[in-house]
Design an enzyme around this catalytic site. Structure first.
Site, PDB file in Angstrom:
ATOM      1  N   TYR A   1       1.205 -10.227  -1.602  1.00 15.67           N
ATOM      2  CA  TYR A   1       1.962  -9.443  -0.607  1.00 15.67           C
ATOM      3  C   TYR A   1       2.781 -10.366   0.286  1.00 15.67           C
ATOM      4  CZ  TYR A   1       2.830  -7.164   3.887  1.00 15.67           C
ATOM      5  OH  TYR A   1       3.423  -6.713   5.045  1.00 15.67           O
TER       6      TYR A   1
ATOM      7  N   THR B   1       6.547  -9.912   8.400  1.00 16.64           N
ATOM      8  CA  THR B   1       5.160  -9.874   8.851  1.00 16.64           C
ATOM      9  C   THR B   1       4.686 -11.263   9.276  1.00 16.64           C
ATOM     10  OG1 THR B   1       2.892  -9.617   8.035  1.00 16.64           O
ATOM     11  CG2 THR B   1       4.543 -10.053   6.370  1.00 16.64           C
ATOM     12  N   ASP B   2       3.695 -11.320  10.157  1.00 19.60           N
ATOM     13  CA  ASP B   2       3.128 -12.627  10.526  1.00 19.60           C
ATOM     14  C   ASP B   2       2.400 -13.266   9.350  1.00 19.60           C
ATOM     15  OD1 ASP B   2       0.857 -11.015  10.436  1.00 19.60           O
ATOM     16  OD2 ASP B   2       0.153 -11.499  12.452  1.00 19.60           O
ATOM     17  N   GLU B   3       2.103 -12.464   8.295  1.00 21.13           N
ATOM     18  CA  GLU B   3       1.364 -13.030   7.159  1.00 21.13           C
ATOM     19  C   GLU B   3       2.171 -14.062   6.391  1.00 21.13           C
ATOM     20  OE1 GLU B   3      -0.968 -10.475   4.699  1.00 21.13           O
ATOM     21  OE2 GLU B   3      -1.598  -9.241   6.386  1.00 21.13           O
TER      22      GLU B   3
ATOM     23  N   LYS C   1       6.903 -10.955   0.788  1.00 19.45           N
ATOM     24  CA  LYS C   1       7.602 -10.765   2.073  1.00 19.45           C
ATOM     25  C   LYS C   1       8.305 -12.064   2.492  1.00 19.45           C
ATOM     26  CE  LYS C   1       7.451  -7.539   4.464  1.00 19.45           C
ATOM     27  NZ  LYS C   1       8.304  -6.304   4.510  1.00 19.45           N
TER      28      LYS C   1
HETATM   29  P1  NAD Z   1       3.755   1.912   4.636  1.00 18.33           P
HETATM   30  O1  NAD Z   1       3.095   1.460   3.379  1.00 18.33           O
HETATM   31  O2  NAD Z   1       3.046   2.872   5.520  1.00 18.33           O
HETATM   32  O3  NAD Z   1       5.188   2.538   4.308  1.00 18.33           O
HETATM   33  C1  NAD Z   1       6.070   1.979   3.385  1.00 18.33           C
HETATM   34  C2  NAD Z   1       7.137   3.024   3.082  1.00 18.33           C
HETATM   35  O4  NAD Z   1       8.094   2.440   2.171  1.00 18.33           O
HETATM   36  C3  NAD Z   1       6.603   4.293   2.394  1.00 18.33           C
HETATM   37  O5  NAD Z   1       7.114   5.435   3.008  1.00 18.33           O
HETATM   38  C4  NAD Z   1       7.098   4.171   0.957  1.00 18.33           C
HETATM   39  O6  NAD Z   1       7.323   5.427   0.327  1.00 18.33           O
HETATM   40  C5  NAD Z   1       8.401   3.394   1.162  1.00 18.33           C
HETATM   41  N1  NAD Z   1       8.829   2.674  -0.050  1.00 18.33           N
HETATM   42  C6  NAD Z   1       8.080   1.887  -0.854  1.00 18.33           C
HETATM   43  N2  NAD Z   1       8.835   1.415  -1.865  1.00 18.33           N
HETATM   44  C7  NAD Z   1      10.085   1.880  -1.671  1.00 18.33           C
HETATM   45  C8  NAD Z   1      11.319   1.728  -2.375  1.00 18.33           C
HETATM   46  N3  NAD Z   1      11.391   0.989  -3.503  1.00 18.33           N
HETATM   47  N4  NAD Z   1      12.428   2.337  -1.896  1.00 18.33           N
HETATM   48  C9  NAD Z   1      12.370   3.115  -0.774  1.00 18.33           C
HETATM   49  N5  NAD Z   1      11.226   3.307  -0.078  1.00 18.33           N
HETATM   50  C10 NAD Z   1      10.095   2.701  -0.525  1.00 18.33           C
HETATM   51  O7  NAD Z   1       4.126   0.571   5.421  1.00 18.33           O
HETATM   52  P2  NAD Z   1       4.072   0.254   6.980  1.00 18.33           P
HETATM   53  O8  NAD Z   1       2.711  -0.132   7.350  1.00 18.33           O
HETATM   54  O9  NAD Z   1       4.777   1.322   7.702  1.00 18.33           O
HETATM   55  O10 NAD Z   1       4.966  -1.075   6.996  1.00 18.33           O
HETATM   56  C11 NAD Z   1       6.373  -1.004   7.145  1.00 18.33           C
HETATM   57  C12 NAD Z   1       6.940  -2.401   7.051  1.00 18.33           C
HETATM   58  O11 NAD Z   1       6.344  -3.227   8.042  1.00 18.33           O
HETATM   59  C13 NAD Z   1       6.669  -3.103   5.723  1.00 18.33           C
HETATM   60  O12 NAD Z   1       7.811  -3.846   5.375  1.00 18.33           O
HETATM   61  C14 NAD Z   1       5.502  -4.029   6.013  1.00 18.33           C
HETATM   62  O13 NAD Z   1       5.548  -5.167   5.185  1.00 18.33           O
HETATM   63  C15 NAD Z   1       5.781  -4.394   7.455  1.00 18.33           C
HETATM   64  N6  NAD Z   1       4.609  -4.732   8.256  1.00 18.33           N
HETATM   65  C16 NAD Z   1       3.576  -3.845   8.390  1.00 18.33           C
HETATM   66  C17 NAD Z   1       2.521  -4.169   9.225  1.00 18.33           C
HETATM   67  C18 NAD Z   1       1.355  -3.236   9.425  1.00 18.33           C
HETATM   68  O14 NAD Z   1       0.403  -3.619  10.095  1.00 18.33           O
HETATM   69  N7  NAD Z   1       1.377  -2.024   8.906  1.00 18.33           N
HETATM   70  C19 NAD Z   1       2.500  -5.393   9.905  1.00 18.33           C
HETATM   71  C20 NAD Z   1       3.538  -6.295   9.687  1.00 18.33           C
HETATM   72  C21 NAD Z   1       4.607  -5.929   8.890  1.00 18.33           C
HETATM   73  O1  DAU Z   2      -0.618  -9.093   9.783  1.00 20.42           O
HETATM   74  C1  DAU Z   2       0.299  -8.114   9.388  1.00 20.42           C
HETATM   75  C2  DAU Z   2      -0.202  -7.393   8.148  1.00 20.42           C
HETATM   76  O2  DAU Z   2      -1.301  -6.589   8.561  1.00 20.42           O
HETATM   77  C3  DAU Z   2       0.855  -6.526   7.474  1.00 20.42           C
HETATM   78  O3  DAU Z   2       1.904  -7.344   7.027  1.00 20.42           O
HETATM   79  C4  DAU Z   2       0.271  -5.714   6.323  1.00 20.42           C
HETATM   80  O4  DAU Z   2       1.234  -4.832   5.805  1.00 20.42           O
HETATM   81  C5  DAU Z   2      -0.903  -4.917   6.860  1.00 20.42           C
HETATM   82  O5  DAU Z   2      -1.530  -4.218   5.799  1.00 20.42           O
HETATM   83  C6  DAU Z   2      -1.901  -5.832   7.562  1.00 20.42           C
HETATM   84  O6  DAU Z   2      -2.579  -6.702   6.609  1.00 20.42           O
HETATM   85  P1  DAU Z   2      -4.149  -6.969   6.723  1.00 20.42           P
HETATM   86  O7  DAU Z   2      -4.648  -7.388   5.407  1.00 20.42           O
HETATM   87  O8  DAU Z   2      -4.472  -7.819   7.885  1.00 20.42           O
HETATM   88  O9  DAU Z   2      -4.619  -5.461   7.088  1.00 20.42           O
HETATM   89  P2  DAU Z   2      -5.843  -4.559   6.575  1.00 20.42           P
HETATM   90  O10 DAU Z   2      -5.858  -3.364   7.446  1.00 20.42           O
HETATM   91  O11 DAU Z   2      -5.824  -4.364   5.105  1.00 20.42           O
HETATM   92  O12 DAU Z   2      -7.086  -5.467   6.934  1.00 20.42           O
HETATM   93  C7  DAU Z   2      -7.316  -5.939   8.245  1.00 20.42           C
HETATM   94  C8  DAU Z   2      -8.538  -6.834   8.210  1.00 20.42           C
HETATM   95  O13 DAU Z   2      -9.683  -6.035   7.900  1.00 20.42           O
HETATM   96  C9  DAU Z   2      -8.500  -7.881   7.106  1.00 20.42           C
HETATM   97  O14 DAU Z   2      -9.146  -9.049   7.582  1.00 20.42           O
HETATM   98  C10 DAU Z   2      -9.290  -7.278   5.968  1.00 20.42           C
HETATM   99  C11 DAU Z   2     -10.331  -6.457   6.693  1.00 20.42           C
HETATM  100  N1  DAU Z   2     -10.786  -5.229   5.989  1.00 20.42           N
HETATM  101  C12 DAU Z   2      -9.837  -4.353   5.593  1.00 20.42           C
HETATM  102  C13 DAU Z   2     -10.191  -3.181   4.955  1.00 20.42           C
HETATM  103  C14 DAU Z   2      -9.152  -2.205   4.474  1.00 20.42           C
HETATM  104  C15 DAU Z   2     -12.136  -4.967   5.841  1.00 20.42           C
HETATM  105  O15 DAU Z   2     -13.003  -5.787   6.228  1.00 20.42           O
HETATM  106  N2  DAU Z   2     -12.500  -3.824   5.196  1.00 20.42           N
HETATM  107  C16 DAU Z   2     -11.582  -2.918   4.740  1.00 20.42           C
HETATM  108  O16 DAU Z   2     -11.991  -1.892   4.133  1.00 20.42           O
END
Ligand code: NAD
Ligand code: DAU
Length: 351
Positions: free
Chosen positions: A165, A140-142, A169
């Site tokens: 988190y 992730t970019d985080e 990562k």
């Molecule tokens: P998500 O939370 O929707 O899905 C995660 C999945 O992993 C779920 O299906 C869960 O059941 C499975 N899981 C959790 N623990 C597990 C384990 N121990 N063994 C097997 N499976 C397991 O997540 P997402 O948003 O689809 O993100 C997917 C990946 O991308 C993650 O690695 C996350 O860090 C990364 N990522 C997400 C975002 C975003 O914006 N959603 C951005 C950057 C990176």
């Molecule tokens: O940047 C990549 C990341 O983006 C991923 O690695 C993470 O898995 C993904 O969850 C996401 O993280 P963020 O914390 O940026 O996403 P989130 O959707 O939780 O929040 C986006 C922004 O919105 C953040 O600044 C927090 C704010 N927020 C979020 C929620 C859920 C609110 O203001 N209110 C809310 O209820």
């Protein structure tokens, strides 16, 4: 036929990637290995259930034995690790599960791949692997921490994770790098910005705001709402991963961003406008602890090396996403009416 192991394929990005691969690669067989935590949802893959090239196996990346059984049954060409705990607020409430799943789970999976793919060792003791194998670690970019000016993260930016988190990562990235450097395991690390699109669990900003607005519930904005995120449509992300899986230079990190920077408050107002809902639904609540102000990605490496650039503008992507949530109310209502709501309510009230 090539075998592709997708871990975490029942989650948001993983399930979109499975659909993408099944559509574009009819000669690939996918094994979706997922623990089915609160975020794993087999309803995401209802249409794929009967596809002969799709197999679901429930299991845990932290359990070596689970993986040994899986690797005994299938010979994988590729592994893409999406499995993770992915929500920052949950990591603030319970950091331990993030260390266990995201860091330790990734190390255990890397090790299983190393064992599974190794044919023999060379004279110096380095493993020699089967041909045409590759591991993709979805990061992730985080991991870069926050930006506060006009800067952008590139692949050489130092890692400065700030939440439990992102720390979990970043630690996984260090392990992945060490498996490349020490054991020459063929791999890439990808670091993308905030994804959005169909099948995203309604705890993340965009689906939470769309579904709350549709239910005329309050829209909780953390702090002043002036934090900036860069939004990447999940389909653009899938295309980028396809290119990296097949053409990426081994050992390299690739950043993937959407070129769509916007403040949270502006994004929330856009969603309300598109749904014809009142701004009075907005409620400013206590800020997230140590809330990162801005993330932004420099896409130039993946653009110049692999010719990728995002196709979705935020306007088109948000329209498409809103339509999806409007047309799939059963999908998200089932989640919001289930166990998750109790957890969310408690977390929300304790802010
Ligand atoms: P998500 O939370 O929707 O899905 C995660 C999945 O992993 C779920 O299906 C869960 O059941 C499975 N899981 C959790 N623990 C597990 C384990 N121990 N063994 C097997 N499976 C397991 O997540 P997402 O948003 O689809 O993100 C997917 C990946 O991308 C993650 O690695 C996350 O860090 C990364 N990522 C997400 C975002 C975003 O914006 N959603 C951005 C950057 C990176
Ligand atoms: O940047 C990549 C990341 O983006 C991923 O690695 C993470 O898995 C993904 O969850 C996401 O993280 P963020 O914390 O940026 O996403 P989130 O959707 O939780 O929040 C986006 C922004 O919105 C953040 O600044 C927090 C704010 N927020 C979020 C929620 C859920 C609110 O203001 N209110 C809310 O209820």
């Amino acid at each position: 036929m090539k075998n592709l192991l997708i871990t975490g394929g029942a989650g948001f990005i993983g399930s979109n990637f499975i659909k993408y691969i099944l559509k574009n690669y009819p000669n690939y067989r996918i094994v979706n290995f997922d623990l089915l935590t609160y975020a794993g949802n087999l309803n995401n893959l209802k249409e794929e259930e009967d596809n002969p090239n799709y197999i679901f196996v429930q299991g845990d990346i932290r359990e070596k034995e689970n993986l040994e059984n899986l690797f005994k049954e299938y010979t994988f060409n590729y592994i893409v690790n999406f499995a993770a705990e992915s929500h920052v607020d949950r990591s603030i409430n319970n950091p331990a599960i993030f260390a266990k799943t995201n860091t330790l789970g990734t190390q255990i999976l890397l090790d299983a791949a190393k064992t599974h793919w190794q044919k023999r060792k060379d004279e110096q003791g380095y493993p020699i692997y089967r041909k045409e194998v590759r591991f993709i670690q979805i990061s992730t970019d985080e991991v870069y921490g926050e930006l506060d000016s006009e800067e952008y993260f590139n692949e050489n930016s130092p890692l400065k994770p700030s939440s439990p988190y992102s720390a979990s990562k970043a630690s996984a990235d260090f392990f992945a790098n060490s498996y490349y450097d020490t054991f020459k395991l063929p791999l890439n690390i990808t670091r993308c910005s905030n994804n959005y699109g169909p099948y995203q669990f309604p705890e993340k900003l965009i689906p939470l705001m769309i579904t709350n607005a549709l239910q005329n519930k309050k829209l909780p904005v953390f702090g002043d709402g002036m934090q900036i995120r860069d939004w990447l449509h999940v389909r653009d992300h899938c295309k980028a991963l396809d290119l990296i899986l097949h053409e990426g230079k081994l050992g390299e990190v690739y950043n993937i961003g959407g070129n769509n920077e916007i403040t949270n408050i502006e994004l929330i107002k856009t969603i309300l406008d598109k749904l014809n809902k009142s701004k009075e639904l907005i409620e400013h609540v206590r800020d997230r602890l140590n809330h990162d102000r801005r993330y932004a990605i420099d896409n130039s490496k993946i653009a110049s090396e692999l010719g990728w650039k995002p196709k979705f503008s935020l306007q088109t992507g948000i329209d498409q996403t809103i339509n999806w949530y409007l047309n799939n109310k059963d999908w998200w209502k089932k989640i919001k009416n289930g166990k998750y709501q109790k957890y969310y309510q408690k977390m929300y009230e304790n802010r």
